[in-house]
Design an enzyme around this catalytic site. Structure first.
Site, short mmCIF file in Angstrom:
data_model
loop_
_atom_site.label_atom_id
_atom_site.label_comp_id
_atom_site.label_asym_id
_atom_site.label_seq_id
_atom_site.Cartn_x
_atom_site.Cartn_y
_atom_site.Cartn_z
N CYS A 262 -4.33 2.01 -0.15
CA CYS A 262 -5.35 1.01 0.17
C CYS A 262 -4.64 -0.23 0.67
O CYS A 262 -3.43 -0.31 0.67
CB CYS A 262 -6.15 0.68 -1.07
N TRP B 211 -8.72 3.88 0.81
CA TRP B 211 -8.66 5.28 1.27
C TRP B 211 -8.77 6.12 0.02
O TRP B 211 -7.88 6.10 -0.84
CB TRP B 211 -7.33 5.54 1.96
N ASN C 106 -4.28 -1.59 -5.61
CA ASN C 106 -3.79 -0.49 -4.80
C ASN C 106 -2.79 0.26 -5.66
O ASN C 106 -1.76 -0.31 -6.02
CB ASN C 106 -3.14 -1.04 -3.52
N GLY C 107 -3.11 1.49 -6.02
CA GLY C 107 -2.17 2.25 -6.84
C GLY C 107 -2.89 3.22 -7.75
O GLY C 107 -4.09 3.45 -7.62
N LYS D 274 -1.23 15.40 17.90
CA LYS D 274 -1.98 14.27 18.45
C LYS D 274 -3.40 14.67 18.78
O LYS D 274 -4.35 13.99 18.43
CB LYS D 274 -1.34 13.73 19.75
N GLU E 77 -5.52 15.54 15.55
CA GLU E 77 -5.84 14.48 14.59
C GLU E 77 -6.83 13.46 15.13
O GLU E 77 -7.57 12.87 14.36
CB GLU E 77 -4.58 13.81 14.03
N HIS F 258 3.66 37.82 19.47
CA HIS F 258 3.81 38.30 18.09
C HIS F 258 2.60 37.94 17.23
O HIS F 258 2.67 37.99 16.01
CB HIS F 258 5.09 37.74 17.47
N LYS G 51 -2.88 5.37 7.76
CA LYS G 51 -1.60 5.15 8.44
C LYS G 51 -0.41 5.36 7.50
O LYS G 51 0.56 6.00 7.87
CB LYS G 51 -1.60 3.74 9.04
O1 M6R Z 1 5.03 6.63 8.18
P1 M6R Z 1 5.58 8.03 8.36
O2 M6R Z 1 6.31 8.20 9.62
O3 M6R Z 1 6.37 8.50 7.17
O4 M6R Z 1 4.29 8.95 8.41
C1 M6R Z 1 4.40 10.33 8.49
C2 M6R Z 1 3.08 10.96 8.89
O5 M6R Z 1 2.10 10.67 7.95
C3 M6R Z 1 2.60 10.48 10.26
O6 M6R Z 1 3.57 10.68 11.24
C4 M6R Z 1 1.31 11.21 10.65
O7 M6R Z 1 1.58 12.55 10.88
C5 M6R Z 1 0.68 10.56 11.88
N1 M6R Z 1 -0.71 10.33 11.64
C6 M6R Z 1 0.76 11.37 13.10
O8 M6R Z 1 0.20 10.74 14.18
#
Ligand code: M6R
Length: 623
Positions: free
Chosen positions: A30, A101, A127-128, A504, A507, A523, A618
């Site tokens: 969060c 989140w 947050n936690g 990409k 998601e 395969h 994120k």
């Molecule tokens: O902050 P990080 O690079 O450790 O995050 C890893 C993944 O959570 C991140 O790359 C995720 O796959 C992205 N949403 C991809 O676009």
């Protein structure tokens, strides 16, 4: 409380791992923000929360202190909804906010933050995850009527309980901290004290910001940067007493900590969208600039590569490099492995962090663990970091976030200099990771005499050319990606690009997309090809050009709609996207750009929320 039992076998012993998982309150991903000053706090908190919305957007809430009363407003959904709901007549100069989140439990209004103590004297955002909430309820809070199921409410009730028993507010907060097991970043208001904002931290990010006549806290610098870039790092188990003119940091034992602020190197304009419709578009188009900035950051006055000698020595000294990462960063790691093995001759293994922790590969005698993480906060990576440090191994973090948990806890850190990446879908951090990995590999040992800076300069230019062609990608996305499935195919370096391009697309557009090694199609995956199934092929490697071309024919014969992204020297007249000739090893840097745009335009056409795709956040700070 849910108890999860995990069984695993190691050295002929059965181990049982018992994990407690909170029903509704495990809100580790969060964002929190707090302000105390002389300005009206409402807009400051709301815009701070908007900057943190990338951390989660299931619900949002705000609390404002005024005339010894607390106004609380919370809403399920986005901050924009919270904005609409807030009483326009409310004002105040002290406030806190939260964006959530939800991991387990419904993201409803009751479970949203802020939470208040029974008498409503204390209001808190968290947050936690508090792991011992049940024990604490039983031990101290039997007589309390809880209004939510969250672990957070336990914290705020506990503070009130200790104050009722005669403790000062500061002591009650520290006492509460000493009782809590788990992770927390807290911001706390006491309605009997209009001049203080309290905060605390353990294992969850929190920074304090010092301003002229005001002070702030936030989950990251972005929440505060438009007002101040003078920030304090906060260590685990520290408590903050913040007034309009002062930030006092205390240990959990009440000892005052003396710490200097640092200057955050973020330009406020870096975190604005400017004229771009979405952050993702802005970040895609920043990539050529990021590559050039990385070159200047990692070069000396003669234009040669310069990197911290300790980092280089640690890689040279290891007998194998283990790259640990998740998601897009893992995809960058796969390319990094090729650089370390092909450029520097260093054996390298890339492991998904969440797999490593329960399924550790056989380690060599002198390994070095490199964590690649844009955010530097990814819990799966941190679990591995903690484990390998306990085992006594050396660690290095490559991150975009200075001062992040992984950066602080590893032996060394390498920065990406990509600038803040706000869109949940990672774009510029991915290419920054690849560029830094290439520079690093060439500096460790350059067995193939590649002039990385020269190649990267050409690539930055090629990236610009590719970005200029975005109208073409829009048309192609609309024409080809109109199915509920889509496949990317490629071989070698192109295969890694396919994995990332597929991630990409899935998601942000929610179209089921997979990246396949083109040779693997026959395969199994080829069974999925039907009339008009979109198949996007990536061809930038001369040695596999013809092989991938024959795989294209195979899927075409089964009705697939083909779109080819190829390098000019390997291109055919019918290829839809052609990339200028660049170094093949570094080609993923450019080859991913059409994939990023195709995902963007496919999502746009479907009306998806491009910067904040459903169910994602994120920074993924839960395991
Ligand atoms: O902050 P990080 O690079 O450790 O995050 C890893 C993944 O959570 C991140 O790359 C995720 O796959 C992205 N949403 C991809 O676009």
């Amino acid at each position: 409380m849910r108890i999860i039992f995990t069984f695993y076998l190691e050295k002929n012993q059965v181990y049982i791992v018992v994990q407690k998982n909170n029903k509704n309150g495990d809100l580790n991903m969060c964002g929190i923000v707090g302000y105390i000053g002389f300005e009206d706090v409402k807009e400051i908190i709301l815009s701070g929360l908007e900057k943190l919305e990338y951390r989660g957007y299931d619900s949002a809430g705000i609390a404002i202190l005024n005339n010894n009363e607390v106004y609380v407003c919370k809403e399920k959904g986005r901050i924009a909804k919270l904005r609409e709901r807030i009483d326009g007549n409310i004002s105040g100069t002290v406030g806190i906010g939260h964006t959530r989140w939800a991991t387990h439990g419904v993201p409803n209004k009751i479970n949203s933050h802020p939470h208040q103590s029974s008498s409503k004297r204390f209001t808190l955002v968290h947050n936690g995850i508090i792991e011992n909430e049940d024990e604490l309820r039983e031990k101290y809070l039997n007589d309390v009527n809880f209004t939510s199921d969250t672990d957070t409410e336990v914290i705020v009730q506990l503070i009130e309980k200790f104050v009722e028993k005669g403790e000062s507010v500061e002591l009650a907060i520290r006492h509460t901290m000493s009782e809590l097991e788990g992770s927390y970043a807290l911001a706390i208001l006491d309605k009997e004290d209009m001049d203080t904002l309290y905060a605390a931290k353990n294992k969850t990010p929190l920074l304090a910001g010092r301003g002229e006549g005001f002070n702030m806290i936030g989950s990251d610098a972005m929440a505060m940067i438009s007002l101040t870039n003078s920030l304090y790092e906060i260590e685990d188990k520290e408590m903050l007493k913040i007034t309009r003119n002062n930030i006092e940091i205390y240990t959990i034992y009440g000892n005052k900590v003396s710490r200097e602020p640092y200057k955050a190197e973020i330009d406020a304009s870096d975190i604005e969208k400017g004229t771009y419709p979405h952050y993702m578009m802005k970040e895609i188009e920043e990539q050529p600039f990021v590559i050039r900035r990385i070159m200047s950051q990692y070069s000396d006055e003669n234009g040669n590569i310069h990197m911290e000698p300790e980092i280089i020595d640690s890689i040279r000294a290891c007998d194998k490099l283990y790259i640990i990462a998740c998601g897009t960063s893992y995809h960058a790691g796969l390319i990094g492995k090729q650089f370390f093995e092909k450029i520097s001759g260093k054996p390298t293994e890339v492991v998904i962090a969440s797999e490593f922790i329960y399924n550790m590969p056989l380690l060599t005698e002198k390994p070095l663990f490199m964590f690649i993480s844009q955010s530097g906060e990814t819990a799966d990576c941190r679990a591995v970091l903690v484990k390998v440090k306990e085992m006594g191994f050396k660690t290095l973090t490559m991150t975009n976030t200075k001062g992040s948990t992984l950066a602080r806890e590893a032996d060394n850190a390498l920065l990406l200099y990509a600038g803040p990446e706000i869109a949940v879908a990672s774009t510029k951090a991915y290419t920054a990771q690849i560029a830094v990995l290439a520079i690093l590999a060439a500096f460790v040992e350059n067995k193939i005499n590649i002039n990385v800076f020269q190649e990267l300069s050409k690539i930055a230019y090629t990236m610009e050319t590719l970005c200029d062609d975005k109208d073409n990608y829009k048309k192609l996305a609309e024409k080809y990606i109109n199915n509920s499935h889509c496949f990317y195919i490629g071989r070698c370096m192109d295969y890694y690009v396919c994995l990332e391009a597929a991630l990409k697309l899935k998601e942000i557009s929610y179209i089921h997309t997979e990246g396949f090694a083109a040779g693997e199609l026959k395969h199994g995956p080829i069974a999925l090809i039907e009339e008009k199934t979109p198949v996007i092929a990536v061809i930038t490697q001369e040695n596999i050009n013809l092989n991938t071309r024959s795989n294209i024919k195979e899927v075409k014969a089964r009705g697939a709609s083909i779109l080819v992204i190829s390098m000019r020297k390997l291109s055919q007249e019918t290829d839809e996207i052609v990339i200028d000739d660049i170094n093949e090893l570094l080609a993923p840097l450019a080859a991913i750009i059409p994939g990023q745009y195709l995902a963007y335009y496919a999502a746009l056409k479907k009306g998806c929320d491009i910067d904040k795709p459903r169910n994602l956040a994120k920074s993924v700070t839960v395991e």
